[in-house]
Design an enzyme around this catalytic site. Structure first.
Site, mmCIF file in Angstrom:
data_model
loop_
_atom_site.group_PDB
_atom_site.id
_atom_site.type_symbol
_atom_site.label_atom_id
_atom_site.label_comp_id
_atom_site.label_asym_id
_atom_site.label_seq_id
_atom_site.Cartn_x
_atom_site.Cartn_y
_atom_site.Cartn_z
ATOM 1 C CB ILE A 56 0.213 4.271 6.891
ATOM 2 C CG1 ILE A 56 -0.953 3.340 6.580
ATOM 3 C CG2 ILE A 56 0.643 5.019 5.650
ATOM 4 C CD1 ILE A 56 -2.266 4.085 6.380
ATOM 5 C CG ASP A 57 -1.489 -0.450 8.425
ATOM 6 O OD1 ASP A 57 -2.265 0.518 8.496
ATOM 7 O OD2 ASP A 57 -1.575 -1.330 7.549
ATOM 8 C CG ASN A 116 3.543 -7.286 6.991
ATOM 9 O OD1 ASN A 116 2.916 -6.927 5.994
ATOM 10 N ND2 ASN A 116 3.025 -7.292 8.197
ATOM 11 C CD GLU A 158 -8.993 -0.529 7.633
ATOM 12 O OE1 GLU A 158 -9.827 -0.306 6.755
ATOM 13 O OE2 GLU A 158 -7.788 -0.714 7.383
ATOM 14 N N GLY A 212 0.822 -1.210 0.000
ATOM 15 C CA GLY A 212 0.000 0.000 0.000
ATOM 16 C C GLY A 212 0.855 1.258 0.000
ATOM 17 N N GLY A 271 -6.089 0.372 9.877
ATOM 18 C CA GLY A 271 -5.501 -0.547 10.863
ATOM 19 C C GLY A 271 -6.376 -1.774 10.980
#
EC number: 2.7.1.90
Lengths: 406, 406
Positions: free
Chosen positions: B141-142, B111, B244, B10, B187
């Site tokens: 971003i997570d 990952n 989310e 992403g 998330g």
């Protein structure tokens, strides 16, 4: 002389610029007391208000900081004044205004709020009240206010939308597979904001926004399906900008009904159609499909157009000044003829604005290229310039009421 | 020496800073040809790539402009390499790398992408290939990447979220009636981003964000109802920041099932719970209630943390440099002990990162105040500083691939 200022209706990113303008005009014209009503007309009815501290206003640079502070700092309301002028509410309002020796009341708001301005002036007329002038000051992100070239608040929302569409395009192009992204943009009955997403394309050799659906145009679900199919032949990842009030002509996707009947102000909840349409297209066209609701962020963002903010300030300033001698008026923007963007300021009566809506002209909607050309010529000048934010600890810091009130 | 760089997974707002870093390192270390694979590893498999024009890179200030350009400029993919090392895909990849005389391949990703780095290195080992080093460069971003203090990309997303929560608070406070606003934040399995919404509160004497729901914490629908009821006693307009991936423990609102089973990459669609919860709370508590999905804008916004961007650049730089002598490594950030924020750079093997997830530590989640304190100490340094955008015609203008490739 004393005055009172209030904000009403939905927030915009420059509604505080109009407040700053009205306060500045009151200071420049030697008003003794400058009151601020909290939560629109409700503050006057309930006696909830503050008074501007002129020294603090200057010392703390409240003018500039208000112009960088999105959303109504005085709070707002959606209170509709009763039709019956003998209703107790009117008595309460005018008792307050007389008690505080108010000469000028400036009400910053949209078409509902201009209805309030109109009714208060009718009350003044019928009851032969002298020395209290009630003036409106326009605002709305939707740009649907009648009687003016454009509404303050629209330019900043359009800037945020165009800016955001550029970043959404950067995201959408990332994967090498067909996709449809529907961006749901505010606008219940008029498509000004959805159309202004087309500004994102300006200066690019390919379209960043591929389709625009606005309430002013009739489309069946089949039409939409065909539009998307055709665009997918030219472009892998297509973006649809859709006004929240847009529906297919047969309302095919309206059942089950939308989540709730109203938003608490008797305005029906209209958003959520993009999600349904995304589901429909995914199912029909077997394509990756998603929706993005820009939601309240588009009316309250720090992406503020300097042009919009300056115009909003000027309108607030003029509103207060108009109120010194006159009542029942609203300052508005007119665009001068000519190649370069230039505005003049004039005033209209609230009757021209109250409870009316300005839609996109029919001849702009002939085809996509016409809309692109027309909206660019119209809205590009309105998004020019940026208002800088003050950052502390990596986040913008906003002015507070206590920074400029007693 | 030649090298190739690709981006995967992403987008983030600083993934191009890592690309800029890798290109800069290749220039500084006199690489002959610097190739850029389009759409991650797929570009290598399909032979879709570009070559950096070093003169144009310098002349057009591509380094700085890449650091201001959100979302993966090279495109991305979610391609998972086969488990079977004898699969034809591996042959294709290494045939390409040999043909182009590639010595270093830097893969910037999360990952899943580190799984690719791991597999390519296993292939190299088994097939005794010399002179081709494959190095990973982390991004997400997570913030759920294992083996490092924090992931590049997280700081900018956290900055955008905290910034946006401040403006949402400005909007929410406008009406003088009880309301609940649920902000749905990315998330799926970890609540780092939802928790970092609490940064918005920093320096305020009242909480801007009232409740945080993350996947790491179990809550029943009844718990949530009670939380909201209690908060509404203290505060009229409450804001809930919700990851989310958060669900009530009984999954009471999961039926009817969410719109579609997957997003096209076999990742289930998880968003939309905020809307259901808003409907539920409106119904149960008779309160104005709405949801706001921050959606893809949070990973692709121009609200870029300078700290994050600089760190991402450095990691990209180090990744390419590491690849000159070594393979099967990923440069990562470590935080130094001490009061002031300072990082050091080290490297880990992809095995430590691939297919793993870092969650919020349990002891941070004891209660709300602990979480607020811990996340502030952890994440506030990561959102410091702003990366300026270049504006033209009122909108940001991004660097294009043609500005720095042949």
């Amino acid at each position: 002389m004393n005055c009172i200022i209030a904000q009403s209706g939905g927030p915009t990113s420059v509604i505080n610029s109009s407040l700053a303008g009205a306060i500045q005009a009151a200071i420049d014209n030697d008003f003794d007391q400058i009151f601020l009503s909290l939560h629109g007309i409700e503050g006057i009815i309930k006696g909830e208000f503050l008074e501007v501290d002129k020294k603090k206003f200057k010392l703390n640079e409240a003018k500039d900081r208000l112009m960088a502070r999105p959303s109504s700092i005085l709070g707002s309301c959606r209170f509709k004044l009763p039709e019956d002028l003998k209703d107790e509410t009117y008595n309460k309002i005018f008792t307050f205004l007389k008690e505080k020796d108010i000469n000028v009341f400036v009400y910053i708001g949209g078409n509902d709020s201009m209805d309030t301005v109109k009714k208060l002036n009718t009350y003044i007329l019928y009851n032969k009240i002298y020395g209290i002038n009630v003036i409106g000051c326009p605002k709305t992100i939707d740009n649907d206010l009648n009687g003016m070239d454009h509404s303050p608040g629209f330019g900043s929302a359009a800037k945020y939308i165009a800016h955001t569409l550029r970043t959404i395009r950067a995201d959408v192009d990332v994967y090498d597979l067909e996709s449809v992204t529907i961006v749901e943009i505010m606008g219940r009955h008029a498509g000004w904001l959805a159309a202004s997403s087309l500004l994102a394309d300006y200066g690019y050799c390919k379209d960043l926004v591929n389709l625009v659906y606005v309430p002013e145009v009739d489309k069946s679900l089949k039409d939409i399906e065909n539009d998307v199919k055709n665009k997918l032949k030219e472009e892998k990842n297509i973006i649809i900008a859709m006004a929240e009030g847009f529906r297919d002509i047969d309302h095919s996707l309206d059942k089950p009904m939308f989540s709730n009947t109203d938003d608490g102000f008797k305005h029906p909840v209209v958003s959520g159609f993009a999600k349904r349409l995304a589901d429909y297209l995914r199912d029909k066209l077997k394509v990756k499909s998603r929706s993005v609701e820009l939601n309240i962020v588009q009316r309250t963002s720090t992406c503020i157009s300097k042009t919009d903010s300056d115009e909003a300030f000027k309108l607030g300033y003029l509103a207060l000044k108009l109120g010194i001698d006159k009542s029942n008026l609203i300052p508005v923007l007119r665009r001068k003829e000519g190649k370069d963007y230039e505005v003049s300021y004039t005033e209209v009566e609230p009757d021209l604005i109250a409870n009316k809506e300005m839609k996109i002209p029919k001849d702009w909607l002939k085809d996509e290229n016409t809309l692109r050309e027309k909206i660019t010529a119209y809205a590009l000048p309105l998004i020019q310039g940026e208002v800088d934010q003050t950052y502390e600890n990596g986040m913008p810091v906003f002015v507070e009421l206590s920074d400029f009130t007693k």
